[in-house]
Design an enzyme around this catalytic site. Structure first.
Site, PDB file in Angstrom:
ATOM      1  N   ASP A 405      40.834  38.618  42.793  1.00 37.49           N
ATOM      2  CA  ASP A 405      41.331  38.606  44.164  1.00 37.49           C
ATOM      3  C   ASP A 405      40.371  37.876  45.096  1.00 37.49           C
ATOM      4  O   ASP A 405      39.153  37.961  44.950  1.00 37.49           O
ATOM      5  CB  ASP A 405      41.515  40.056  44.636  1.00 37.49           C
ATOM      6  CG  ASP A 405      42.019  40.162  46.051  1.00 37.49           C
ATOM      7  OD1 ASP A 405      43.114  39.646  46.329  1.00 37.49           O
ATOM      8  OD2 ASP A 405      41.311  40.751  46.893  1.00 37.49           O
ATOM      9  N   GLU A 458      42.932  33.853  42.475  1.00 36.20           N
ATOM     10  CA  GLU A 458      43.625  33.665  43.742  1.00 36.20           C
ATOM     11  C   GLU A 458      42.636  32.961  44.666  1.00 36.20           C
ATOM     12  O   GLU A 458      41.780  33.601  45.273  1.00 36.20           O
ATOM     13  CB  GLU A 458      44.062  35.002  44.345  1.00 36.20           C
ATOM     14  CG  GLU A 458      44.851  34.825  45.624  1.00 36.20           C
ATOM     15  CD  GLU A 458      44.669  35.952  46.628  1.00 36.20           C
ATOM     16  OE1 GLU A 458      45.464  36.024  47.576  1.00 36.20           O
ATOM     17  OE2 GLU A 458      43.719  36.740  46.478  1.00 36.20           O
TER      18      GLU A 458
END
Length: 728
Positions: A405, A458
């Protein structure tokens, strides 16, 4: 006897301010014999016992009414195994003395932990049920180098920090203690006098289970057995494999209708897993399941990085869920958050009274967007904690991939900061060199240790080489989310079709950089929250046009080069934004066949067709796998391309992004012959207008678009069609 122990030492020990309990407690050699000392608050009588015979060897004298006892066993010179018979409140208890056991951590482990190169630190640190010298119990180890005193407190000692102070291993900053009788399932924490003299209660950073919020204690829990990785699971992650990911928040996929309570891991195994399999997805991606205190963080602010959240059951229940997914042929991706952690005082923040896990300067250590703290990747023990965690989930739970993330927030020092709010690196640049090295090292170790498991990033900027090997200057991820593609295509789709001709490049631009990374095309949870609307609700027009636009978009997305990701609810066109406190709107699929059923059937067919035809996935990252046939017809908002497999077999993909049917639309093709329509998003099966080409169409030897042969097709309104060449 009292002359042997300084009164100040006894006072400090009882007050919980003595840092070296093993120098006082336990068995010690003296000129008079072996002296045994024990701190046993509330005890009235204590004897030293010979375990084999039960014989009382000596009665310990109470030197302090607060519970300090000492006594000499004369004529004994060599240490031996003993027990203590302790009378508490009139009841005698036979216990093993924690302070008769030697150091727990081996020198090599201590050295590797200090160097930050221990591949599996969780095997040493944390709480581990063990047997030492024939005694069952639990060994505890915690890194807190600046603490003045650390004790284990829990259900086994009345949460009393005086009873079990730990030994400090100064060479590593690790405190350790073996507590006889402590067993799996019991709650515990670490009580410490921190570097500033403050009393703190901390959860175990390496706890394998933890209490569900709002409680914060850790649970003694055995290390899970390793999961053997199969060849099938390895192949499912490869670059040439069909990868279609169903992204799920376990707490809101479906809830009990009577009380709005979550499904358990085992209920999810029985409901979510078969549903995802039936829908044709290849992978399940779970929003973070690490223990976290705030539901509204969706798991992205974890406090228990090694502990599956208890919201849905136990650690073993989570293993059951993963096993069920694997049995159904689904690989499992876990969202992993090594970028930041919350400020909750029971967790990592100022762990030993210093900024141990985080940077001390808020310009480096504080994330102002999320009110969280940023890991100090330059500290070896911190990096080791995180790398070990990545291995832990893959090896001990069978996680097949980690989706990392917020990578951009990690690799840029000025991420979301104004001038003066960040500190340049040693070369004056904005890159966080320590974070970059951490990511490269993590990906390198995973590649070496767990062949077949992959990582996905990401990463929201154009940082070069995110999914390129480290020896080519890359970060070493296997895949990168293509957020640029997602933003461009959604911006295009929300336009009224009459204006799309002026923004044609938003659909074509992605191919200009498509082969710079190994891309995943994501329609993730981030796109259906915070006022962005649902994917369906972003589509223009009336209800019919909204659904037609969405179907055409999905047909385009599944055909475009790159692996696929769809957040739950989008597969049946949920109309409202995602709400983490409620179930998906499954009622939309009740009451007879409707547009939502049509979208659901389309997504299933897209998945199954995409998986069946190698041309749609085999060469996602090879230019040979894609070719434009019509790229410049912006006036009619038509785009046509081919996907190609290694053997040269082609699939034609044609999209018409206006509500006007295009009859007799001619375009040049590479391979003459008979072409069969294998997917049409305007099919009546999906609640479309059922315009199309009647199943098959033959090419003509009519030149078009620089090619000798061509096809003449009907392009349905607001639709995407796929065609495959029939064998002669």
């Amino acid at each position: 006897m009292s002359d042997r122990i300084d009164r100040d030492v006894i006072n400090a020990l009882i007050a919980g301010h003595f840092a070296d309990p093993f120098s006082v407690l336990g068995m010690h050699k003296t000129t008079a014999g072996l002296e045994v000392r024990a701190l046993l608050p509330d005890a009235t009588d204590v004897w030293v016992i010979e375990p084999k015979t039960g014989r009382k060897l000596a009665k310990l004298e109470c030197l302090d009414s607060r519970g300090f006892f000492s006594g000499v066993i004369p004529r004994r010179k060599n240490f031996f195994r003993y027990q203590l018979a302790v009378v508490w409140h009139g009841q005698q208890n036979l216990i093993d003395d924690p302070y008769r056991f030697g150091p727990l951590i081996q020198e090599m482990d201590a050295w590797l932990l200090s160097e930050g190169t221990h591949l599996r630190p969780y095997e040493t640190l944390g709480a581990h049920a063990d047997t030492m010298d024939g005694v069952t119990g639990t060994r505890f180890s915690v890194w807190a180098p600046n603490a003045r005193r650390v004790s284990v407190v829990g259900q086994f000692n009345y949460w009393d920090g005086r009873r079990h102070p730990m030994r400090l291993r100064k060479e590593s900053g690790i405190w350790e203690l073996f507590i006889p009788g402590a067993h799996n399932g019991q709650l515990y924490k670490y009580e410490m006098i921190d570097a500033n003299g403050n009393l703190r209660l901390k959860s175990d950073p390496y706890a394998f289970e933890a209490q569900m919020r709002p409680e914060t204690a850790s649970l003694i829990c055995g290390l899970p057995e390793k999961v053997v990785q199969t060849e099938e699971r390895k192949k499912a992650n490869q670059f040439d494999a069909p990868i279609s990911i169903y992204e799920v928040h376990l707490g809101s996929w479906r809830r009990h209708t009577d009380n709005n309570f979550w499904l358990s891991y085992r209920e999810l195994a029985d409901q979510l897993v078969p549903y995802a399999k039936w829908m044709g997805f290849t992978h399940l991606e779970l929003l973070p399941i690490n223990e976290h205190p705030f539901d509204g963080s969706w798991g992205y602010q974890p406090t228990g990085l090694y502990a599956p959240t208890r919201r849905f059951g136990t650690r073993d229940d989570f293993r059951y869920f993963i096993d069920a997914a694997h049995a159904a042929g689904l690989n499992v991706i876990l969202d992993w958050v090594p970028g930041h952690f919350p400020t909750d005082d029971f967790a990592l923040a100022e762990f030993d009274g210093t900024n141990l896990y985080e940077h001390s300067d808020p310009r480096e250590g504080y994330h102002q967007d999320w009110n969280t703290l940023i890991y100090n990747y330059g500290r070896r023990e911190v990096s080791n904690f995180l790398v070990g965690n990545a291995l832990y989930w893959i090896e001990r739970f069978g996680i097949d991939a980690l989706r990392v993330d917020a990578v951009a927030s990690m690799i840029y020092r000025d991420y979301s900061r104004k001038e003066g709010e960040w500190i340049p690196n040693e070369f004056g640049g904005r890159e966080n060199l320590e974070a970059i090295e951490f990511l490269r090292n993590t990906n390198r170790i995973l590649g070496e240790q767990v062949s077949g498991a992959v990582t996905m990033a990401e990463e929201s900027t154009d940082f070069p080489g995110v999914s390129r090997p480290q020896d080519m200057g890359g970060l070493g991820f296997w895949y990168k989310w293509n957020l640029g593609w997602m933003h461009d295509t959604l911006d295009y789709m929300k336009l009224d079709p009459i204006y799309r001709q002026y923004h044609h490049d938003k659909l074509t631009f992605g191919m200009l950089y498509n082969y710079t990374e190994n891309f995943v095309l994501p329609l993730s949870h981030d796109e259906v929250v915070h006022g962005k609307k649902s994917i369906l609700d972003r589509m223009p027009g009336d209800a019919w046009q909204k659904f037609a636009n969405l179907r055409a978009y999905y047909g385009w997305m599944w055909a475009f080069p790159g692996k696929k990701l769809l957040f739950m609810g989008n597969e049946f066109a949920q109309g409202r934004e995602w709400n983490h406190d409620a179930s998906l709107d499954w009622h939309l699929l009740e009451g007879g066949d409707n547009w939502h059923h049509g979208v659901q059937r389309l997504v299933r067919d897209l998945n199954l067709t995409y998986r069946h035809h190698k041309a749609m996935h085999e060469l996602d990252f090879d230019p040979y796998g894609f070719e434009w046939l019509v790229v410049d017809d912006k006036e009619r908002s038509v785009l046509i391309f081919v996907r190609r497999d290694k053997e040269g077999n082609e699939i034609i993909v044609a999209s018409n992004f206006t509500p006007v049917p295009r009859h007799d639309y001619r375009f040049g093709i590479n391979q003459p012959g008979k072409w069969r329509e294998i997917l049409n998003t305007d099919s009546i099966h999906y609640h479309g207008s059922n315009a199309g080409n009647g199943g098959t169409v033959h090419s003509d030897e009519i030149a078009s678009h620089g090619r000798q042969h061509s096809l003449s097709l009907t392009l349905p309104p607001l639709a995407t069609i796929w065609l495959v060449r029939e064998a002669e």
